[in-house]
Design a protein around this motif. Sequence first.
Motif, mmCIF file in Angstrom:
data_model
loop_
_atom_site.group_PDB
_atom_site.id
_atom_site.type_symbol
_atom_site.label_atom_id
_atom_site.label_comp_id
_atom_site.label_asym_id
_atom_site.label_seq_id
_atom_site.Cartn_x
_atom_site.Cartn_y
_atom_site.Cartn_z
ATOM 1 N N SER A 1 0.801 -1.221 0.000
ATOM 2 C CA SER A 1 0.000 0.000 0.000
ATOM 3 C C SER A 1 0.838 1.277 0.000
ATOM 4 O O SER A 1 0.583 2.173 -0.814
ATOM 5 C CB SER A 1 -0.972 -0.002 1.180
ATOM 6 O OG SER A 1 -1.814 1.111 1.140
ATOM 7 N N PRO A 2 1.863 1.396 0.869
ATOM 8 C CA PRO A 2 2.681 2.612 0.817
ATOM 9 C C PRO A 2 3.397 2.786 -0.514
ATOM 10 O O PRO A 2 3.528 3.905 -1.010
ATOM 11 C CB PRO A 2 3.691 2.433 1.951
ATOM 12 C CG PRO A 2 3.118 1.402 2.832
ATOM 13 C CD PRO A 2 2.250 0.529 1.968
ATOM 14 N N LEU A 3 3.843 1.684 -1.101
ATOM 15 C CA LEU A 3 4.558 1.772 -2.370
ATOM 16 C C LEU A 3 3.611 2.152 -3.509
ATOM 17 O O LEU A 3 3.990 2.903 -4.415
ATOM 18 C CB LEU A 3 5.280 0.463 -2.668
ATOM 19 C CG LEU A 3 6.330 0.069 -1.624
ATOM 20 C CD1 LEU A 3 6.985 -1.255 -1.987
ATOM 21 C CD2 LEU A 3 7.359 1.166 -1.449
ATOM 22 N N LEU A 4 2.387 1.677 -3.450
ATOM 23 C CA LEU A 4 1.394 2.072 -4.449
ATOM 24 C C LEU A 4 1.060 3.554 -4.314
ATOM 25 O O LEU A 4 0.951 4.267 -5.317
ATOM 26 C CB LEU A 4 0.130 1.219 -4.320
ATOM 27 C CG LEU A 4 0.279 -0.250 -4.695
ATOM 28 C CD1 LEU A 4 -0.984 -1.035 -4.328
ATOM 29 C CD2 LEU A 4 0.580 -0.396 -6.171
ATOM 30 N N LEU A 5 0.910 4.016 -3.079
ATOM 31 C CA LEU A 5 0.646 5.434 -2.849
ATOM 32 C C LEU A 5 1.831 6.274 -3.339
ATOM 33 O O LEU A 5 1.643 7.290 -4.013
ATOM 34 C CB LEU A 5 0.372 5.700 -1.369
ATOM 35 C CG LEU A 5 0.099 7.161 -0.984
ATOM 36 C CD1 LEU A 5 -1.108 7.723 -1.740
ATOM 37 C CD2 LEU A 5 -0.110 7.266 0.534
ATOM 38 N N ALA A 6 3.036 5.842 -3.040
ATOM 39 C CA ALA A 6 4.231 6.548 -3.502
ATOM 40 C C ALA A 6 4.271 6.576 -5.032
ATOM 41 O O ALA A 6 4.614 7.603 -5.632
ATOM 42 C CB ALA A 6 5.494 5.902 -2.941
ATOM 43 N N GLY A 7 3.918 5.473 -5.663
ATOM 44 C CA GLY A 7 3.888 5.413 -7.123
ATOM 45 C C GLY A 7 2.867 6.369 -7.724
ATOM 46 O O GLY A 7 3.145 7.048 -8.724
ATOM 47 N N GLY B 1 9.136 10.390 0.417
ATOM 48 C CA GLY B 1 8.923 10.220 1.860
ATOM 49 C C GLY B 1 8.063 9.024 2.200
ATOM 50 O O GLY B 1 8.344 8.291 3.149
ATOM 51 N N VAL B 2 7.021 8.794 1.428
ATOM 52 C CA VAL B 2 6.141 7.646 1.673
ATOM 53 C C VAL B 2 6.854 6.339 1.335
ATOM 54 O O VAL B 2 6.647 5.316 1.999
ATOM 55 C CB VAL B 2 4.815 7.784 0.874
ATOM 56 C CG1 VAL B 2 4.014 6.501 0.886
ATOM 57 C CG2 VAL B 2 3.975 8.941 1.424
ATOM 58 N N ALA B 3 7.714 6.349 0.342
ATOM 59 C CA ALA B 3 8.423 5.135 -0.066
ATOM 60 C C ALA B 3 9.440 4.673 0.973
ATOM 61 O O ALA B 3 9.713 3.478 1.090
ATOM 62 C CB ALA B 3 9.119 5.356 -1.413
ATOM 63 N N LEU B 4 9.982 5.617 1.729
ATOM 64 C CA LEU B 4 11.019 5.271 2.705
ATOM 65 C C LEU B 4 10.408 4.989 4.077
ATOM 66 O O LEU B 4 9.728 5.858 4.637
ATOM 67 C CB LEU B 4 12.029 6.415 2.826
ATOM 68 C CG LEU B 4 12.793 6.756 1.548
ATOM 69 C CD1 LEU B 4 13.581 8.039 1.721
ATOM 70 C CD2 LEU B 4 13.694 5.598 1.169
ATOM 71 N N PRO B 5 10.631 3.807 4.623
ATOM 72 C CA PRO B 5 10.034 3.478 5.923
ATOM 73 C C PRO B 5 10.359 4.482 7.025
ATOM 74 O O PRO B 5 9.504 4.779 7.860
ATOM 75 C CB PRO B 5 10.631 2.106 6.252
ATOM 76 C CG PRO B 5 10.939 1.509 4.916
ATOM 77 C CD PRO B 5 11.373 2.679 4.061
ATOM 78 N N ARG B 6 11.541 5.042 7.011
ATOM 79 C CA ARG B 6 11.965 5.958 8.070
ATOM 80 C C ARG B 6 11.126 7.243 8.084
ATOM 81 O O ARG B 6 10.899 7.826 9.141
ATOM 82 C CB ARG B 6 13.441 6.284 7.910
ATOM 83 C CG ARG B 6 13.987 7.142 9.027
ATOM 84 C CD ARG B 6 15.476 7.148 9.019
ATOM 85 N NE ARG B 6 15.912 5.862 9.579
ATOM 86 C CZ ARG B 6 17.076 5.287 9.354
ATOM 87 N NH1 ARG B 6 17.961 5.866 8.588
ATOM 88 N NH2 ARG B 6 17.387 4.151 9.902
ATOM 89 N N THR B 7 10.665 7.694 6.940
ATOM 90 C CA THR B 7 9.910 8.951 6.846
ATOM 91 C C THR B 7 8.441 8.727 6.488
ATOM 92 O O THR B 7 7.695 9.685 6.314
ATOM 93 C CB THR B 7 10.546 9.869 5.787
ATOM 94 O OG1 THR B 7 10.616 9.165 4.537
ATOM 95 C CG2 THR B 7 11.938 10.323 6.207
ATOM 96 N N ARG B 8 8.039 7.490 6.371
ATOM 97 C CA ARG B 8 6.709 7.147 5.855
ATOM 98 C C ARG B 8 5.566 7.773 6.644
ATOM 99 O O ARG B 8 4.643 8.338 6.060
ATOM 100 C CB ARG B 8 6.549 5.633 5.801
ATOM 101 C CG ARG B 8 5.214 5.193 5.221
ATOM 102 C CD ARG B 8 5.213 3.721 4.926
ATOM 103 N NE ARG B 8 6.190 3.481 3.863
ATOM 104 C CZ ARG B 8 6.861 2.338 3.716
ATOM 105 N NH1 ARG B 8 6.674 1.345 4.550
ATOM 106 N NH2 ARG B 8 7.717 2.204 2.732
ATOM 107 N N LYS B 9 5.597 7.677 7.958
ATOM 108 C CA LYS B 9 4.455 8.157 8.749
ATOM 109 C C LYS B 9 4.237 9.658 8.541
ATOM 110 O O LYS B 9 3.123 10.090 8.232
ATOM 111 C CB LYS B 9 4.656 7.860 10.232
ATOM 112 C CG LYS B 9 3.492 8.336 11.072
ATOM 113 C CD LYS B 9 3.669 7.995 12.534
ATOM 114 C CE LYS B 9 2.476 8.524 13.312
ATOM 115 N NZ LYS B 9 2.558 8.237 14.722
#
Length: 129
Positions: A7-13, A58-66
Amino acid sequence: MPRSERSPLLLAGLLAAAGVTHFAAPRPYDTTIPRALPGPPRAWTYASGAAELALAAGVALPRTRKVAALATAAFFVGVFPANVKMALDWRDRPTPLKAAAFGRLPLQVPLVLWARSVAHSTEGRSGQS
């Protein structure tokens, strides 16, 4: 990869694709910029495209995702006036274009909820790589 991890990767895409189109084909975006905003519409088109690209990273990277996902939810709310302007400007266009413009409006709600769910699914996992 489980759906919740995609889901985060789809949103980032989605954000990245939208951001790129602001630079590759800026003219349609220029027409959606509310006249009340200062400066030339193209500057706002490029700024929003750059914001989408930054949010995508930012969304793609776990460290900055939230934080990025919460910022994405706010961004989706913030661009809503441009979508309303587009729908109003397109009310005299052919039916398929008019339907697409008005159809975008309710889509903002699931986009905001999606970004928030990405942020909340990241709870307790920030700092992971």
